[in-house]
Design a protein around this motif. Structure first.
Motif, PDB file in Angstrom:
ATOM      1  N   HIS A 164       0.857  -1.189   0.000  1.00 26.41           N
ATOM      2  CA  HIS A 164       0.000   0.000   0.000  1.00 26.41           C
ATOM      3  C   HIS A 164       0.889   1.235   0.000  1.00 26.41           C
ATOM      4  CE1 HIS A 164      -3.005   2.964   0.949  1.00 26.41           C
ATOM      5  NE2 HIS A 164      -2.462   3.225   2.131  1.00 26.41           N
ATOM      6  N   VAL A 165       0.667   2.128  -0.952  1.00 21.20           N
ATOM      7  CA  VAL A 165       1.451   3.358  -1.055  1.00 21.20           C
ATOM      8  C   VAL A 165       0.836   4.401  -0.124  1.00 21.20           C
ATOM      9  CG1 VAL A 165       2.282   5.186  -2.577  1.00 21.20           C
ATOM     10  CG2 VAL A 165       2.096   2.830  -3.435  1.00 21.20           C
ATOM     11  N   VAL A 166       1.566   4.756   0.918  1.00 21.43           N
ATOM     12  CA  VAL A 166       1.085   5.740   1.887  1.00 21.43           C
ATOM     13  C   VAL A 166       1.443   7.153   1.435  1.00 21.43           C
ATOM     14  CG1 VAL A 166       1.165   6.488   4.305  1.00 21.43           C
ATOM     15  CG2 VAL A 166       1.301   4.045   3.740  1.00 21.43           C
ATOM     16  N   VAL A 167       2.693   7.354   1.023  1.00 21.82           N
ATOM     17  CA  VAL A 167       3.163   8.651   0.525  1.00 21.82           C
ATOM     18  C   VAL A 167       4.016   8.402  -0.710  1.00 21.82           C
ATOM     19  CG1 VAL A 167       4.537  10.723   1.002  1.00 21.82           C
ATOM     20  CG2 VAL A 167       3.181   9.683   2.838  1.00 21.82           C
ATOM     21  N   ALA A 168       3.804   9.207  -1.740  1.00 26.10           N
ATOM     22  CA  ALA A 168       4.632   9.155  -2.949  1.00 26.10           C
ATOM     23  C   ALA A 168       4.914  10.588  -3.371  1.00 26.10           C
ATOM     24  CB  ALA A 168       3.923   8.398  -4.068  1.00 26.10           C
ATOM     25  N   SER A 169       6.189  10.938  -3.453  1.00 27.87           N
ATOM     26  CA  SER A 169       6.508  12.333  -3.742  1.00 27.87           C
ATOM     27  C   SER A 169       7.796  12.457  -4.545  1.00 27.87           C
ATOM     28  CB  SER A 169       6.606  13.141  -2.444  1.00 27.87           C
ATOM     29  OG  SER A 169       7.626  12.643  -1.608  1.00 27.87           O
ATOM     30  N   ARG A 170       7.962  13.653  -5.102  1.00 30.66           N
ATOM     31  CA  ARG A 170       9.106  13.958  -5.957  1.00 30.66           C
ATOM     32  C   ARG A 170      10.151  14.737  -5.143  1.00 30.66           C
ATOM     33  NH1 ARG A 170       8.627  14.328 -11.326  1.00 30.66           N
ATOM     34  NH2 ARG A 170       6.390  14.816 -11.173  1.00 30.66           N
ATOM     35  N   PRO A 171      11.356  14.210  -4.972  1.00 25.23           N
ATOM     36  CA  PRO A 171      12.402  14.973  -4.287  1.00 25.23           C
ATOM     37  C   PRO A 171      12.734  16.254  -5.049  1.00 25.23           C
ATOM     38  CG  PRO A 171      12.982  12.645  -4.403  1.00 25.23           C
ATOM     39  CD  PRO A 171      11.793  12.835  -5.294  1.00 25.23           C
ATOM     40  N   ARG A 172      12.841  17.355  -4.296  1.00 26.58           N
ATOM     41  CA  ARG A 172      13.075  18.651  -4.925  1.00 26.58           C
ATOM     42  C   ARG A 172      14.388  19.305  -4.497  1.00 26.58           C
ATOM     43  NH1 ARG A 172       9.431  20.613  -9.001  1.00 26.58           N
ATOM     44  NH2 ARG A 172       7.384  19.680  -8.629  1.00 26.58           N
ATOM     45  N   HIS A 173      14.679  19.273  -3.193  1.00 28.69           N
ATOM     46  CA  HIS A 173      15.833  20.042  -2.711  1.00 28.69           C
ATOM     47  C   HIS A 173      16.233  19.556  -1.329  1.00 28.69           C
ATOM     48  CE1 HIS A 173      18.451  23.568  -2.253  1.00 28.69           C
ATOM     49  NE2 HIS A 173      17.930  23.749  -1.055  1.00 28.69           N
ATOM     50  N   VAL A 174      17.533  19.362  -1.135  1.00 27.16           N
ATOM     51  CA  VAL A 174      18.049  19.030   0.195  1.00 27.16           C
ATOM     52  C   VAL A 174      18.222  20.330   0.974  1.00 27.16           C
ATOM     53  CG1 VAL A 174      19.940  18.018   1.510  1.00 27.16           C
ATOM     54  CG2 VAL A 174      19.196  16.946  -0.629  1.00 27.16           C
ATOM     55  N   VAL A 175      17.441  20.483   2.030  1.00 24.31           N
ATOM     56  CA  VAL A 175      17.491  21.700   2.843  1.00 24.31           C
ATOM     57  C   VAL A 175      18.623  21.615   3.861  1.00 24.31           C
ATOM     58  CG1 VAL A 175      16.205  23.196   4.428  1.00 24.31           C
ATOM     59  CG2 VAL A 175      15.010  22.061   2.530  1.00 24.31           C
ATOM     60  N   VAL A 176      18.732  20.465   4.535  1.00 28.06           N
ATOM     61  CA  VAL A 176      19.807  20.237   5.500  1.00 28.06           C
ATOM     62  C   VAL A 176      20.529  18.949   5.112  1.00 28.06           C
ATOM     63  CG1 VAL A 176      20.434  19.867   7.914  1.00 28.06           C
ATOM     64  CG2 VAL A 176      18.534  21.399   7.342  1.00 28.06           C
ATOM     65  N   GLN A 177      21.829  19.044   4.944  1.00 30.01           N
ATOM     66  CA  GLN A 177      22.636  17.904   4.531  1.00 30.01           C
ATOM     67  C   GLN A 177      23.146  17.131   5.741  1.00 30.01           C
ATOM     68  OE1 GLN A 177      25.854  19.336   2.106  1.00 30.01           O
ATOM     69  NE2 GLN A 177      24.512  20.196   0.542  1.00 30.01           N
ATOM     70  N   PRO A 178      23.162  15.790   5.661  1.00 32.65           N
ATOM     71  CA  PRO A 178      23.805  15.025   6.730  1.00 32.65           C
ATOM     72  C   PRO A 178      25.307  15.287   6.715  1.00 32.65           C
ATOM     73  CG  PRO A 178      23.298  13.596   4.883  1.00 32.65           C
ATOM     74  CD  PRO A 178      22.685  14.932   4.566  1.00 32.65           C
ATOM     75  N   THR A 179      25.910  15.237   7.885  1.00 35.80           N
ATOM     76  CA  THR A 179      27.350  15.505   7.979  1.00 35.80           C
ATOM     77  C   THR A 179      28.165  14.259   8.293  1.00 35.80           C
ATOM     78  OG1 THR A 179      27.088  16.108  10.313  1.00 35.80           O
ATOM     79  CG2 THR A 179      26.985  17.893   8.691  1.00 35.80           C
ATOM     80  N   THR A 180      27.526  13.237   8.859  1.00 43.76           N
ATOM     81  CA  THR A 180      28.267  12.019   9.212  1.00 43.76           C
ATOM     82  C   THR A 180      27.620  10.749   8.671  1.00 43.76           C
ATOM     83  OG1 THR A 180      27.106  11.861  11.341  1.00 43.76           O
ATOM     84  CG2 THR A 180      29.207  13.035  11.327  1.00 43.76           C
ATOM     85  N   LEU A 181      26.306  10.683   8.654  1.00 43.20           N
ATOM     86  CA  LEU A 181      25.624   9.447   8.274  1.00 43.20           C
ATOM     87  C   LEU A 181      25.299   9.420   6.779  1.00 43.20           C
ATOM     88  CD1 LEU A 181      23.073   8.790  11.177  1.00 43.20           C
ATOM     89  CD2 LEU A 181      25.268   7.686  10.763  1.00 43.20           C
ATOM     90  N   ASP A 182      25.858   8.450   6.084  1.00 37.81           N
ATOM     91  CA  ASP A 182      25.463   8.129   4.708  1.00 37.81           C
ATOM     92  C   ASP A 182      25.439   9.345   3.782  1.00 37.81           C
ATOM     93  OD1 ASP A 182      25.213   5.594   5.701  1.00 37.81           O
ATOM     94  OD2 ASP A 182      23.033   5.618   5.794  1.00 37.81           O
ATOM     95  N   THR A 183      26.431  10.216   3.929  1.00 42.06           N
ATOM     96  CA  THR A 183      26.506  11.348   3.001  1.00 42.06           C
ATOM     97  C   THR A 183      26.638  10.853   1.562  1.00 42.06           C
ATOM     98  OG1 THR A 183      28.895  11.478   3.381  1.00 42.06           O
ATOM     99  CG2 THR A 183      27.478  12.905   4.717  1.00 42.06           C
ATOM    100  N   ASN A 184      27.282   9.723   1.410  1.00 43.34           N
ATOM    101  CA  ASN A 184      27.253   8.982   0.155  1.00 43.34           C
ATOM    102  C   ASN A 184      26.463   7.703   0.449  1.00 43.34           C
ATOM    103  OD1 ASN A 184      27.716   7.814  -2.320  1.00 43.34           O
ATOM    104  ND2 ASN A 184      29.854   7.281  -1.923  1.00 43.34           N
ATOM    105  N   PRO A 185      25.243   7.571  -0.008  1.00 43.78           N
ATOM    106  CA  PRO A 185      24.679   8.127  -1.237  1.00 43.78           C
ATOM    107  C   PRO A 185      23.696   9.291  -1.078  1.00 43.78           C
ATOM    108  CG  PRO A 185      23.359   6.275  -0.554  1.00 43.78           C
ATOM    109  CD  PRO A 185      24.426   6.447   0.498  1.00 43.78           C
ATOM    110  N   LEU A 186      23.354   9.699   0.132  1.00 38.61           N
ATOM    111  CA  LEU A 186      22.261  10.660   0.279  1.00 38.61           C
ATOM    112  C   LEU A 186      22.513  11.950  -0.497  1.00 38.61           C
ATOM    113  CD1 LEU A 186      21.248  10.241   4.034  1.00 38.61           C
ATOM    114  CD2 LEU A 186      19.910   9.606   2.014  1.00 38.61           C
ATOM    115  N   LEU A 187      23.771  12.384  -0.541  1.00 32.57           N
ATOM    116  CA  LEU A 187      24.081  13.651  -1.205  1.00 32.57           C
ATOM    117  C   LEU A 187      24.672  13.476  -2.596  1.00 32.57           C
ATOM    118  CD1 LEU A 187      25.594  15.629   1.805  1.00 32.57           C
ATOM    119  CD2 LEU A 187      23.235  15.618   0.962  1.00 32.57           C
TER     120      LEU A 187
END
Length: 276
Positions: free
Chosen positions: A32-55
């Motif tokens: 069941h699809v609860v939320v489906a959305s289009r990523p637009r912009h990273v407002v706050v970037q992670p600094t230690t956790l999974d910066t690759n691949p998140l950024l």
């Protein structure tokens, strides 16, 4: 407490219409699809956790999925759709049944209610913005994104928060932030419509995107939240307000060891919601 999966997906074919993928997923058994959305912009970037691949990865789709039957495969996404995916970031989160049961009605009401007026904080902040939005403050980059998205999508936005707390008091501090957030965000139409604790997968075969299955909870994301705002302007108006920055500095910043904040737009809003 039902366990749902949060997915960030990138497609092999950058021209693939994410809405087509979502529609195929909606008619697939067992999900069941609860939320489906289009990523637009990273407002706050992670600094230690999974910066690759998140950024480093360009994400095409954000999904929150609920299984409707016993899951046999490593991913809840059907194998027939897996070939379209080039990269995936996955988190398992327990969300209270009460929130899920009331979500469709609450979500529809949020998306269709008249937006409140802006407070005027944005007018002042344009003359004195911060260099970066890393501390959840208004920056020139965020203002530029706001102006661009307002032209393209002057409608509700959905913010994905991944939260990693300081141990041992971070969760307590963030709860205090959450309580103070309700009236401050509420007067701008903001609403944390889904909140869940990150949980360990039932087996290594169904692992999420943590580095290893036995990774301690103090070393990865602890909580997710999905937050509604009537528009990107309402979100930025909140960040520009002294009332918000007071609770941000008092509770939020000292609660978080790391965080990832992604602005997205839900497909049903893109297609059917009248412009504000």
């Amino acid at each position: 407490m039902p366990a749902l999966t949060l997915h960030l997906l990138a497609f092999n074919d950058p021209t693939l219409d994410a809405k087509v993928f979502v529609n195929q997923l909606k008619v697939s058994p067992g999900v069941h699809v609860v939320v489906a959305s289009r990523p637009r912009h990273v407002v706050v970037q992670p600094t230690t956790l999974d910066t690759n691949p998140l950024l480093t990865q360009r994400w095409d789709l954000m999904l929150l999925l609920q299984p409707t039957q016993q899951q046999q495969q490593p991913s809840i996404i059907p194998s027939s759709l897996q070939s379209a995916i080039s990269a995936e970031y996955r988190i398992l989160a327990g969300i209270p049944s009460k929130l899920l049961t009331s979500f469709p009605e609450r979500d529809a009401n949020l998306k269709h209610q008249a937006p409140p007026p802006l407070t005027g904080s944005l007018d002042e902040i344009r003359r004195s913005s911060k260099e970066s939005s890393q501390n959840l403050e208004v920056s020139p980059e965020l203002l530029a994104f706001m102006d661009k998205l307002t032209v393209e999508h002057n409608k509700p936005v959905t913010m994905l928060n991944l939260l990693h707390f300081h141990h041992p008091d971070g969760k307590k501090n963030y709860f205090q932030y959450g309580q103070a957030f309700i009236p401050v965000a509420g007067k701008r139409g903001g609403n944390a419509k889904l909140v869940g604790n990150v949980v360990k997968p039932p087996s290594a075969a169904q692992n999420d995107s943590r580095a290893r299955y036995d990774q301690p909870e103090q070393e990865w994301w602890n909580e997710i939240s999905i937050v509604h705002y009537p528009s990107i302007r309402h979100f930025c108006d909140m960040l520009a307000g002294a009332d918000y920055q007071q609770i941000n500095e008092k509770h939020r910043l000292k609660a978080l060891r790391d965080t990832f904040l992604l602005c997205t737009t839900e497909f049903d809003v893109e297609e059917g919601r009248p412009k504000l």
